[in-house]
Motif scaffolding. Structure first.
Motif, PDB file in Angstrom:
ATOM      1  N   LYS A 296       2.013   1.439  -0.507  1.00  0.00           N
ATOM      2  CA  LYS A 296       2.906   2.194  -0.289  1.00  0.00           C
ATOM      3  C   LYS A 296       2.594   3.071   0.637  1.00  0.00           C
ATOM      4  CE  LYS A 296       6.084   0.727  -2.928  1.00  0.00           C
ATOM      5  NZ  LYS A 296       7.939  -0.685  -2.122  1.00  0.00           N
TER       6      LYS A 296
ATOM      7  N   PRO B  91      11.098   2.132  -8.142  1.00  0.00           N
ATOM      8  CA  PRO B  91      11.929   1.227  -7.361  1.00  0.00           C
ATOM      9  C   PRO B  91      13.417   0.351  -7.683  1.00  0.00           C
ATOM     10  CG  PRO B  91       9.948   1.141  -7.887  1.00  0.00           C
ATOM     11  CD  PRO B  91      10.459   2.327  -9.020  1.00  0.00           C
TER      12      PRO B  91
ATOM     13  N   ASP C 123       0.064   2.999  -4.936  1.00  0.00           N
ATOM     14  CA  ASP C 123       0.574   3.480  -3.641  1.00  0.00           C
ATOM     15  C   ASP C 123      -0.353   3.291  -2.754  1.00  0.00           C
ATOM     16  OD1 ASP C 123       1.334   5.335  -5.651  1.00  0.00           O
ATOM     17  OD2 ASP C 123      -0.064   6.353  -6.314  1.00  0.00           O
TER      18      ASP C 123
ATOM     19  N   ARG D 173       0.872   5.994   0.241  1.00  0.00           N
ATOM     20  CA  ARG D 173       1.003   7.597  -0.213  1.00  0.00           C
ATOM     21  C   ARG D 173      -0.452   7.767   0.106  1.00  0.00           C
ATOM     22  NH1 ARG D 173       4.218   5.114  -5.650  1.00  0.00           N
ATOM     23  NH2 ARG D 173       6.056   4.719  -4.788  1.00  0.00           N
TER      24      ARG D 173
END
Length: 437
Positions: free
Chosen positions: A95, A251, A92, A97
């Motif tokens: 990415k 993914p 996370d 996030r």
């Protein structure tokens, strides 16, 4: 403890390095360092012996005799769970996030919060970390609700799972000496043992966390009332299923690339899920079987047909719903045989002995009177689960439906059943099944 501390420090440090990295290559370096080290530890302690033995067996088939190198070490407690906590956090961060957590204590609590450390649910930083960071105050009604869920979890574990375990073990450990009807009942007993054991632990974990003002992810939602295998996997070990969906299935492309990609990705996540449970071909076969069972709904894109709980707002299911539940439950029992068996040969022999002429003979357990008592308990247990199936756990709204005297009588019966079961166990402790994973 060393592995837990090392993993926590590694992910905390690499997450900060990723956040402050000045270029993408630097971020990738810290990301892959965390992934490789975490999966490396998991691979060495959990899977090294499996791969070493499988390699030696393969070589023996080709004519070369090799003595496999084996690591003689106890599997570190909770390694599969806290490794997945750390992996989701690092992914996370990578990415973008979420932001990296700067307070080490808060992050360490997220990784090793004691109710969920050894058997989940597998938490996400986006869900648990904000609750850890905010101020919490004791709330009486919330604590009572937590205690009620702990009570129900204890009932599932001590009264249902541990009693079912006695006869499930008799059937599986002595399957060569049992007739078909005994083996069939043994498979049913294991089906309820693993549900009562694992969902019971999850109830205890969620209830305990609620005492501290923290809500953990729900892990079970009445999976044995599912109308198809896709619904079953939305209701069984929810935190793991959703983890694989978010961090592996999507993914890989999810369902966007047509039937071939849907089939490929479905088999990958189910086989990996089976492998996550343990280094044995039985778990991999169990995962592959579930992939086969779910495949028709994936190909026909009917896997989202049953989102709500069955018979919502109604007392009884329709004939169609009942048939669907029985078929799904039967497929689930079949798959659980591989999960419980010692090896593939054991599972196949167990199944072939069930489907013999002795299937219609009288079961032969050591104590048939106790078998009858447990079967009655299972029926009562499932009736309670059915009446409370629209709630977070079966007796969540019990306090709102009945007056205090009836509630206290019910709680007294539950507590008495737990203590009687403990007293009658004669010291035969039944470990939580998922402690081994």
């Amino acid at each position: 403890m060393f592995l837990l501390m090392f993993s926590t420090l590694l992910d905390y440090f690499t997450a900060l390095q990723m956040q402050y990295a000045t270029n993408q290559n630097e971020r990738k370096f810290w990301f892959w360092l965390s992934i490789v080290v975490n999966l490396g530890f998991l691979g060495i302690f959990k899977y090294f012996n499996f791969f070493s033995e499988s390699f030696a067996n393969t070589m023996s088939y080709l004519g070369w005799q090799i003595n496999p190198l084996m690591i003689k070490v106890v599997l570190p407690v909770g390694i599969s769970f806290y490794t997945f906590h750390g992996l989701s956090y690092v992914i996370d961060i990578y990415k973008q996030r979420i932001q990296a957590e700067k307070n080490f204590v808060d992050y360490a609590v997220f990784v090793s919060f004691f109710p969920l450390l050894v058997a989940g649910p597998i938490e996400r930083a986006t869900h648990l970390l904000p609750q850890i960071k905010k101020e919490r105050k004791f709330e009486y009604l919330r604590a009572v609700d937590g205690l009620r869920q702990i009570l129900w979890g204890l009932f599932k574990k001590v009264v249902i799972a541990d009693k079912c375990a006695i006869f499930a073990n008799q059937a599986f450990n002595n399957s060569g000496d049992m007739n078909g009807s005994t083996l069939f009942l043994g498979a049913i007993f294991f089906t309820f043992q693993i549900y009562g054991d694992f969902s019971g632990y999850s109830d205890i974990a969620l209830g305990t966390a609620r005492l501290f003002g923290i809500d953990l992810l729900r892990n079970f939602a009445y999976p044995y009332f599912s109308r198809d295998i896709a619904e079953f996997w939305r209701r069984w070990h929810i935190s793991l299923s959703s983890w694989f969906k978010d961090y592996l299935y999507f993914p890989l492309g999810g369902s966007k690339g047509g039937n071939w990609m849907r089939i490929r990705n479905t088999f990958i996540i189910f086989i990996v899920s089976g492998f996550w449970h343990g280094a044995n071909w039985t778990f991999i076969t169990w995962g592959a079987l579930n992939a086969l069972f779910i495949l028709p709904s994936v190909v026909l894109q009917t896997n989202r047909n049953n989102i709500d709980i069955v018979a919502k707002g109604r007392s009884l299911p329709t004939i169609t719903e009942l048939t669907q539940m029985l078929l799904t439950f039967t497929l689930t029992i079949f798959a659980w045989i591989f999960f419980r068996a010692e090896n593939i040969s054991h599972a196949l022999n167990y199944i072939s002995d069930i489907f013999s002429s002795s299937l219609f003979s009288t079961p032969k357990f050591d104590d048939m009177r106790q078998v009858l008592v447990i079967l009655i308990l299972i029926v009562l247990f499932m009736l309670i689960e059915w009446t409370g199936r629209e709630d977070l756990y079966a007796i969540e709204k019990f306090a709102l439906k009945y007056k205090r005297s009836i509630r206290y009588i019910f709680y007294y019966i539950i507590i008495s059943a737990i203590f009687i079961s403990i007293l009658l166990s004669t010291g035969k402790e039944q470990q939580f099944i998922y402690f081994q994973f």
